[in-house]
Design an enzyme around this catalytic site. Structure first.
Site, short mmCIF file in Angstrom:
data_model
loop_
_atom_site.label_atom_id
_atom_site.label_comp_id
_atom_site.label_asym_id
_atom_site.label_seq_id
_atom_site.Cartn_x
_atom_site.Cartn_y
_atom_site.Cartn_z
CD GLU A 40 -2.97 7.00 16.94
OE1 GLU A 40 -3.45 8.34 17.77
OE2 GLU A 40 -3.65 8.35 15.66
NE ARG A 265 -10.81 7.94 6.68
CZ ARG A 265 -10.05 7.88 7.26
NH1 ARG A 265 -7.84 8.78 7.03
NH2 ARG A 265 -9.15 6.96 8.28
CE LYS A 275 -7.70 4.12 14.40
NZ LYS A 275 -6.01 4.29 15.01
P1 ATP Z 1 -9.63 7.16 13.19
O1 ATP Z 1 -8.62 8.75 12.26
O2 ATP Z 1 -10.60 6.42 12.83
O3 ATP Z 1 -8.13 7.45 14.42
P2 ATP Z 1 -7.02 6.96 11.55
O4 ATP Z 1 -6.99 6.98 10.35
O5 ATP Z 1 -6.06 7.50 12.33
O6 ATP Z 1 -8.63 6.29 11.92
P3 ATP Z 1 -4.55 4.82 11.65
O7 ATP Z 1 -4.68 4.19 12.68
O8 ATP Z 1 -4.11 5.95 12.24
O9 ATP Z 1 -5.97 4.75 11.80
O10 ATP Z 1 -4.29 4.31 10.47
C1 ATP Z 1 -3.80 3.64 10.21
C2 ATP Z 1 -3.13 3.66 8.76
O11 ATP Z 1 -4.59 3.30 7.88
C3 ATP Z 1 -3.78 5.19 7.52
O12 ATP Z 1 -2.19 5.07 6.79
C4 ATP Z 1 -4.88 5.23 7.68
O13 ATP Z 1 -4.47 6.32 5.94
C5 ATP Z 1 -5.61 3.80 7.13
N1 ATP Z 1 -6.91 3.98 6.80
C6 ATP Z 1 -7.83 4.24 8.03
N2 ATP Z 1 -9.07 4.39 8.33
C7 ATP Z 1 -8.77 3.96 6.92
C8 ATP Z 1 -10.12 3.56 5.52
N3 ATP Z 1 -11.46 4.05 5.94
N4 ATP Z 1 -9.72 3.26 4.42
C9 ATP Z 1 -8.92 3.24 4.10
N5 ATP Z 1 -7.78 3.22 4.62
C10 ATP Z 1 -8.08 3.69 6.22
MG MG Z 2 -4.14 8.20 12.58
#
Ligand code: ATP
Ligand code: MG
Length: 563
Positions: A40, A265, A275
């Site tokens: 995102e 994760r 984030k």
């Molecule tokens: P946040 O909740 O902090 O905004 P997010 O998971 O929504 O993080 P995205 O940009 O949607 O962030 O993540 C893109 C991809 O990266 C998704 O498939 C997510 O599952 C993966 N991802 C994000 N954080 C992690 C993590 N800590 N470990 C492994 N994969 C991750």
């Molecule tokens: Mg997300």
């Protein structure tokens, strides 16, 4: 991009599923494995994303398949082209490429709308006028089904209302489109989840074209299906949403049937990974930016001196599993140290200098020494350092009144020390200022020890000390880093993470003295400063004549692999 060849990813449980799927009777027999990485664009990528990138791109590579890069921008808030550009740069830097398969989820808004209409027509979705509060009050519980008085509204009425929602006739929150699944389901995600909501907000790409936006659980399977994804790999929090993912795929005329597989994760101690929290650290100036070397972001780690190989190696070694776990930051450091130990040239730099005068070395004379760039890699060659009467050494390599077992320079004992690669010296006193501070250390050298070994073969008991020639030294600022948080788990739910910030996470040293060969160093060069750690040229603030170095990692290994 790293020059090192990437080893193929080790087999994990995801690959076991894929092997079944592409086997002769499998659901994707004869098909190319196709994954995607769907960030995102509302922040910079962090080390957790690096793991996901490794899993998504690495799995595609392992199977000779494809991996798309997709900006998951269905939510109109806080998305920015700055983030889109940074995400691409970071993935390329990690060594992965999506070819010409770069997409935006928002490009599919028209198709998503059509699929929603399709569901309404089939009697599988309806417009509900419960407010968000009413909807949660009517969610029911394990023993009581949810309730919506709008569930049986005629299809024509829902079609009309949905179109008017799209046309902007209703305010935010007035109604939602809900999938008609099962109000009594034990999985609450299936209790007629909202799939569209009204949000009168501009979108960074579609502008004001839309005032209704699809919910993630509806949008994501459609994005995957449109792109022909076979395996949609995501993190564990989506496991309970998988039945909804499958329901969407099964109930629309989807062009493909992707399979969602979840993995744990990555969490790392002494840092935060959300984030929202990272953005707060930046916006409220607790750090200097997304690329502050203390941040767990890819650009922060890059600026800190991390290499793509170290991050990939870390991702490989922590493994891919279903069980959530927190990895020690020191393990990430261990991976960096392993990489730099092999590749970084050895140089001399004095971080907290005190002048050292060799009283029996003639004023105005000078000579040079060739120092090996790497003790284990002769092919890396040597570099030249100059030597003269006036040098700098580390202040801590002199002690007027030595503590027990002190093996460095001290007037109180006759311990001989090596000046690394140059000569053997013995302390001959010191000069102090009016306040009693040592401002100059004096030593005598043994002229018959050029290169560091005595002609008569006598044993040298003192330490080998690093030094820099005062006449040719380059000045630099050196930044030392420690954990950003003192609390090992500042990210834990309910914790005030800002209260756990480490006030000593950054120490800035100025007036450091580097050997002359470093005067022209530019990022992304990394070095081992003998005895003090691995350092890199700061990729933002360092300039010729005003050098800035970051300590990437210390030499000492605080990580103890578990037996
Ligand atoms: P946040 O909740 O902090 O905004 P997010 O998971 O929504 O993080 P995205 O940009 O949607 O962030 O993540 C893109 C991809 O990266 C998704 O498939 C997510 O599952 C993966 N991802 C994000 N954080 C992690 C993590 N800590 N470990 C492994 N994969 C991750
Ligand atoms: Mg997300």
């Amino acid at each position: 991009m790293s020059e090192q060849k990437k080893p193929s990813m080790a087999q994990n449980f995801i690959h076991d599923f894929i092997d079944e799927d592409i086997a002769e009777n499998g659901r994707y027999a004869g098909m190319t494995v196709h994954t995607r990485f769907p960030p995102e664009p509302n922040g910079y990528l962090h080390i957790g994303h690096a793991k996901a990138i490794y899993v998504d791109f690495g799995t595609a590579e392992k199977y000779g398949g494809l991996c798309n890069l997709r900006m998951d921008d269905t939510n109109p808030t806080k998305e920015d082209t700055e983030y889109v550009d940074a995400i691409q740069e970071d993935i390329h830097w990690l060594g992965y490429d999506w070819g010409d398969r770069f997409y935006y989820a928002s490009d599919y808004f028209d198709q998503m709308y059509e699929y929603a209409v399709e569901l309404i027509r089939a009697g599988k979705a309806y417009v509900c006028q419960l407010s968000a509060e009413e909807m949660s009050a009517n969610r029911g519980d394990v023993n009581t089904p949810a309730v919506s008085p709008y569930r049986d509204r005629p299809i024509e009425e829902s079609l009309d209302l949905f179109q008017r929602m799209k046309n902007g006739e209703f305010p935010d929150g007035a109604m939602t489109l809900r999938a008609k699944i099962d109000l009594a389901s034990g999985n609450f995600n299936l209790r007629d989840p909202a799939i569209y909501r009204i949000k009168h907000q501009s979108h960074h790409r579609t502008g004001d074209k839309w005032c209704i936006y699809p919910m993630y659980d509806f949008a994501h399977p459609i994005e995957d299906a449109i792109e022909g994804i076979t395996h949609s790999l995501c993190t564990l929090e989506f496991e309970d949403h998988r039945p909804l993912y499958d329901w969407v795929i099964d109930n629309i005329s989807a062009p493909a049937k992707p399979r969602q597989i979840e993995f744990a994760r990555l969490g790392i101690d002494h840092t935060v990974m959300s984030k929202r929290k990272l953005r707060q650290l930046v916006e409220e100036h607790y750090v200097s930016g997304w690329d502050d070397p203390r941040m767990p972001t890819i650009c922060g780690l890059r600026r800190r001196g991390y290499t793509p190989a170290a991050i990939r190696n870390f991702s490989e070694q922590i493994g891919v599993a279903k069980a959530a776990s927190t990895v020690e930051f020191s393990f990430l450091e261990y991976c960096l140290r392993s990489d730099l130990d092999d590749t970084a040239p050895r140089v001399m730099a004095v971080l907290r200098p005190v002048p050292l005068t060799i009283i029996n070395y003639p004023e105005g004379q000078s000579e040079t020494f060739e120092i090996e760039n790497h003790p284990k890699h002769p092919e890396m060659g040597t570099h030249t350092v100059t030597f003269s009467r006036h040098l700098y050494i580390e202040a801590e390599d002199f002690m007027e009144v030595p503590v027990r077992k002190y093996k460095r320079l001290s007037p109180g004992c006759s311990m001989e020390c090596r000046l690394k690669g140059a000569y053997i010296v013995k302390c001959a006193g010191c000069v102090k200022d009016a306040d009693g501070n040592v401002v100059e250390v004096l030593a005598e050298y043994d002229p018959n020890s050029r290169g560091g070994d005595p002609a008569d073969g006598r044993k040298i008991k003192g330490a080998a000390i690093h030094w820099v020639d005062a006449a040719t030294a380059a000045d630099a600022e050196v930044r030392l880093y420690d954990d950003l948080f003192t609390d090992p788990s500042p990210d834990a739910a309910g914790k005030d993470f800002l209260a756990a910030l480490n006030p000593h996470s950054l120490e800035v040293l100025t007036g450091c003295k580097l050997e002359a060969s470093l005067a022209d160093a530019t990022a992304p060069a990394s070095f081992q400063f003998m005895r003090t750690g691995y350092f890199c040229v700061d990729n933002k603030d360092s300039k010729p004549g005003a050098l800035v170095f970051n300590r990437s990692v210390s030499l000492k290994d605080s990580f103890k692999p578990k037996k």
